[in-house]
Design an enzyme around this catalytic site. Structure first.
Site, PDB file in Angstrom:
ATOM      1  N   GLY A  32       0.808  -1.217   0.000  1.00 24.14           N
ATOM      2  CA  GLY A  32       0.000   0.000   0.000  1.00 24.14           C
ATOM      3  C   GLY A  32       0.841   1.268   0.000  1.00 24.14           C
ATOM      4  N   GLU A  36       3.830   6.079  -7.893  1.00 24.95           N
ATOM      5  CA  GLU A  36       3.882   5.756  -9.326  1.00 24.95           C
ATOM      6  C   GLU A  36       4.486   4.373  -9.607  1.00 24.95           C
ATOM      7  OE1 GLU A  36       2.785   7.009 -12.337  1.00 24.95           O
ATOM      8  OE2 GLU A  36       1.561   8.320 -11.094  1.00 24.95           O
ATOM      9  N   GLY A  37       5.372   3.919  -8.728  1.00 22.43           N
ATOM     10  CA  GLY A  37       5.943   2.573  -8.908  1.00 22.43           C
ATOM     11  C   GLY A  37       4.837   1.525  -8.881  1.00 22.43           C
ATOM     12  N   HIS A  38       3.986   1.605  -7.850  1.00 22.16           N
ATOM     13  CA  HIS A  38       2.853   0.669  -7.758  1.00 22.16           C
ATOM     14  C   HIS A  38       1.934   0.818  -8.968  1.00 22.16           C
ATOM     15  CE1 HIS A  38       3.714   1.384  -3.310  1.00 22.16           C
ATOM     16  NE2 HIS A  38       3.915   0.097  -3.450  1.00 22.16           N
ATOM     17  N   GLN A  62       7.628 -10.060   7.394  1.00 27.91           N
ATOM     18  CA  GLN A  62       8.850  -9.636   6.706  1.00 27.91           C
ATOM     19  C   GLN A  62       9.545  -8.458   7.387  1.00 27.91           C
ATOM     20  OE1 GLN A  62       6.479  -8.757   3.081  1.00 27.91           O
ATOM     21  NE2 GLN A  62       7.813  -6.984   2.838  1.00 27.91           N
ATOM     22  N   MET A 185      11.244   5.785  -6.454  1.00 32.20           N
ATOM     23  CA  MET A 185      10.046   5.979  -5.629  1.00 32.20           C
ATOM     24  C   MET A 185       9.942   4.855  -4.609  1.00 32.20           C
ATOM     25  SD  MET A 185       7.299   7.385  -8.273  1.00 32.20           S
ATOM     26  CE  MET A 185       7.624   8.930  -9.103  1.00 32.20           C
ATOM     27  N   SER A 186       9.537   5.222  -3.413  1.00 28.89           N
ATOM     28  CA  SER A 186       9.387   4.247  -2.339  1.00 28.89           C
ATOM     29  C   SER A 186       8.467   4.841  -1.287  1.00 28.89           C
ATOM     30  CB  SER A 186      10.759   3.964  -1.715  1.00 28.89           C
ATOM     31  OG  SER A 186      10.594   3.323  -0.463  1.00 28.89           O
TER      32      SER A 186
HETATM   33  P1  AMP Z   1       5.883  -2.447  -1.768  1.00 24.48           P
HETATM   34  O1  AMP Z   1       4.524  -1.888  -1.570  1.00 24.48           O
HETATM   35  O2  AMP Z   1       6.982  -1.492  -1.434  1.00 24.48           O
HETATM   36  O3  AMP Z   1       6.061  -3.823  -1.139  1.00 24.48           O
HETATM   37  O4  AMP Z   1       6.043  -2.688  -3.322  1.00 24.48           O
HETATM   38  C1  AMP Z   1       5.094  -3.427  -4.056  1.00 24.48           C
HETATM   39  C2  AMP Z   1       5.639  -3.700  -5.420  1.00 24.48           C
HETATM   40  O5  AMP Z   1       5.932  -2.457  -6.068  1.00 24.48           O
HETATM   41  C3  AMP Z   1       6.950  -4.501  -5.401  1.00 24.48           C
HETATM   42  O6  AMP Z   1       6.950  -5.416  -6.477  1.00 24.48           O
HETATM   43  C4  AMP Z   1       7.982  -3.431  -5.593  1.00 24.48           C
HETATM   44  O7  AMP Z   1       9.169  -3.910  -6.192  1.00 24.48           O
HETATM   45  C5  AMP Z   1       7.269  -2.481  -6.529  1.00 24.48           C
HETATM   46  N1  AMP Z   1       7.863  -1.155  -6.466  1.00 24.48           N
HETATM   47  C6  AMP Z   1       8.149  -0.418  -5.362  1.00 24.48           C
HETATM   48  N2  AMP Z   1       8.742   0.736  -5.697  1.00 24.48           N
HETATM   49  C7  AMP Z   1       8.831   0.734  -7.040  1.00 24.48           C
HETATM   50  C8  AMP Z   1       9.338   1.662  -8.001  1.00 24.48           C
HETATM   51  N3  AMP Z   1       9.895   2.817  -7.634  1.00 24.48           N
HETATM   52  N4  AMP Z   1       9.260   1.342  -9.310  1.00 24.48           N
HETATM   53  C9  AMP Z   1       8.715   0.167  -9.695  1.00 24.48           C
HETATM   54  N5  AMP Z   1       8.215  -0.740  -8.849  1.00 24.48           N
HETATM   55  C10 AMP Z   1       8.273  -0.467  -7.535  1.00 24.48           C
END
Ligand code: AMP
Length: 284
Positions: A32, A36-38, A62, A185-186
């Protein structure tokens, strides 16, 4: 209309209905706090599949002792709005008690891959990721699952898990989405102070430096790692965890660069740990 599913039972029922109508399912697992990555993964899933299911679950398994499980950003109503906007068909948003009704006694061991790169700083992390992804795969049973290259070690481990445990799913790894200044992005970027945020560009700058050196013929991986360490060390408040040139599949250290390699960094700013990576090679 995005359907919100908060139980495993309801999700299975929804999946059964879509499957029996002959629809292909794309699945994007997330924690959640969408950025933009999501959204890029969600869009890719929408291009590839008839229906898109996204999970929003901050997975306690995790997170290690003293990590940010409690303060991890959560904003489900914003995520739901964004999901609606992206025409996500179903959001699976279970409570912790739904996913772990009993203590999780059976977990997936990920072997050496989980001990490299982020492994020493986050013991048990990748076993927690692999276990929740295995559970999610059994619940959603998608045709395709989408991950981001941003979390390269996670992608390698999940790809291996899918292959070795024979999950009937195709996995796709999508490119890293970045801010205008290159910062990946994070959800964790929200923790950074203005000063830390400005200094955090060193991760991508060090990766670009490595990629340029490799492209222009440098073959000595330890030398490139040294240069990256120096760049990062020169930035106030940046505490290096690792800057490594590794094999793309085994994640083992490389000495002499021949084909494509994974260049990966992890840096702490205060309590915030950031990671990033690029694939680099002589022709890339
Ligand atoms: P997370 O919510 O951080 O566990 O990420 C969920 C999914 O989104 C995972 O597959 C991540 O690798 C991907 N993700 C997170 N940040 C990025 C990003 N900046 N660009 C592309 N994918 C991302």
């Amino acid at each position: 209309m995005t359907v919100v599913l908060d139980t495993i039972r309801a999700t299975r029922r929804w999946v059964r209905t879509e499957r029996s109508a002959g629809k292909s399912l794309g699945f994007v697992p997330t924690m959640g706090a969408f950025h933009e990555g999501h959204l890029s993964l969600i869009r890719r899933a929408g291009q590839q599949c008839d229906r898109v299911v996204v999970s929003v679950f901050v997975n306690p398994l995790q997170f290690g002792e003293g990590e940010d499980f409690d303060r991890y950003p959560r904003d489900f109503s914003r995520d739901l709005k964004l999901a609606e906007h992206e025409e996500v068909d179903a959001l699976f948003h279970p409570a912790v008690e739904e996913m772990y009704a009993a203590p999780q006694g059976i977990t997936i061991q990920v072997g050496k891959l989980g001990d490299l790169l982020c492994g020493p700083a986050r013991p048990g992390h990748f076993a927690g990721v692999a276990t929740v992804v295995a559970k999610l795969l059994n619940i959603v049973q998608p045709d395709r699952i989408f991950f981001g290259q941003k979390d390269a070690q996670q992608a390698v481990i999940i790809e291996r898990m899918i292959a070795e445990l024979g999950f009937p799913v195709q996995m796709e790894v999508c490119p890293t989405m970045r801010e205008a200044d290159g910062l990946a992005m994070s959800s964790r970027n929200a923790y950074l102070s203005a000063e830390e945020r400005a200094n955090a560009t060193v991760l991508y700058r060090s990766l670009c430096h490595a990629a340029t050196r490799i492209r222009s013929g440098e073959r000595d991986a330890p030398r490139i790692e040294r240069e990256m360490r120096e760049m990062i060390g020169a930035v106030p408040g940046a505490a290096l965890d690792y800057a490594s040139v590794v094999d793309r599949r085994s994640l083992e250290s490389v000495k002499e660069i021949v084909g494509e390699v994974l260049v990966a960094v992890a840096v702490r700013f205060g309590k915030t740990r950031l990671i990033d990576n690029v694939i680099a090679g002589p022709g890339k």
